[in-house]
Motif scaffolding. Structure first.
Motif, mmCIF file in Angstrom:
data_model
loop_
_atom_site.group_PDB
_atom_site.id
_atom_site.type_symbol
_atom_site.label_atom_id
_atom_site.label_comp_id
_atom_site.label_asym_id
_atom_site.label_seq_id
_atom_site.Cartn_x
_atom_site.Cartn_y
_atom_site.Cartn_z
ATOM 1 N N GLU A 1 0.837 -1.211 0.000
ATOM 2 C CA GLU A 1 0.000 0.000 0.000
ATOM 3 C C GLU A 1 0.869 1.257 0.000
ATOM 4 O OE1 GLU A 1 -3.122 0.056 -0.552
ATOM 5 O OE2 GLU A 1 -3.885 -1.877 0.048
ATOM 6 N N ILE A 2 1.988 1.225 0.720
ATOM 7 C CA ILE A 2 2.909 2.368 0.723
ATOM 8 C C ILE A 2 3.540 2.519 -0.656
ATOM 9 C CG2 ILE A 2 5.102 3.229 1.646
ATOM 10 C CD1 ILE A 2 4.228 1.933 4.353
ATOM 11 N N ALA A 3 4.026 1.411 -1.227
ATOM 12 C CA ALA A 3 4.676 1.462 -2.545
ATOM 13 C C ALA A 3 3.726 1.932 -3.637
ATOM 14 C CB ALA A 3 5.244 0.084 -2.891
ATOM 15 N N SER A 4 2.442 1.583 -3.507
ATOM 16 C CA SER A 4 1.478 1.972 -4.530
ATOM 17 C C SER A 4 0.945 3.387 -4.325
ATOM 18 C CB SER A 4 0.310 0.985 -4.557
ATOM 19 O OG SER A 4 -0.444 1.083 -3.369
ATOM 20 N N GLY A 5 1.340 4.023 -3.212
ATOM 21 C CA GLY A 5 0.914 5.395 -2.956
ATOM 22 C C GLY A 5 -0.414 5.510 -2.244
ATOM 23 N N ARG A 6 -1.020 4.398 -1.848
ATOM 24 C CA ARG A 6 -2.299 4.447 -1.131
ATOM 25 C C ARG A 6 -2.114 4.835 0.333
ATOM 26 N NH1 ARG A 6 -2.975 -0.137 -4.441
ATOM 27 N NH2 ARG A 6 -4.577 0.208 -6.012
ATOM 28 N N LEU A 7 -0.935 4.552 0.867
ATOM 29 C CA LEU A 7 -0.594 4.946 2.241
ATOM 30 C C LEU A 7 0.653 5.817 2.184
ATOM 31 C CD1 LEU A 7 -0.953 1.717 4.415
ATOM 32 C CD2 LEU A 7 -2.401 3.735 4.443
ATOM 33 N N PRO A 8 0.786 6.761 3.107
ATOM 34 C CA PRO A 8 1.993 7.594 3.124
ATOM 35 C C PRO A 8 3.190 6.796 3.630
ATOM 36 C CG PRO A 8 0.625 8.090 5.012
ATOM 37 C CD PRO A 8 -0.165 7.134 4.147
#
Length: 79
Positions: free
Chosen positions: A34-41
């Motif tokens: 999720e972080i790598a995909s930009g969904r999470l900071p």
């Protein structure tokens, strides 16, 4: 200056990705994706070459988990 993981968590209020994922009740692999995909900071604090989430970041992440319907079992104390 070296600090222990307990001092980092309990005194400074900083959590690595694995600790944050455990507190949020989601798999570490899912959180990294999720972080790598930009969904999470990304974690906001850097100490040396490592990055950490703050306690405030965890509150925002908790809202994301609740909003998206992922399992969430936030722990308020302990590692």
């Amino acid at each position: 200056m070296n600090i222990t993981a307990d001092e980092r968590r309990n005194v400074l209020g900083l959590f690595n990705i694995a600790e944050a994922a455990r507190r949020l009740g989601i798999p570490v692999r899912k959180m990294r994706w999720e972080i790598a995909s930009g969904r999470l900071p990304s974690p906001t604090v850097a100490l040396g070459k490592r990055r950490y989430f703050t306690a405030d970041d965890l509150q925002l992440l908790e809202r994301w988990v609740q909003r998206t319907g992922h399992s969430c079992s936030v722990v308020t104390s302990g590692p």
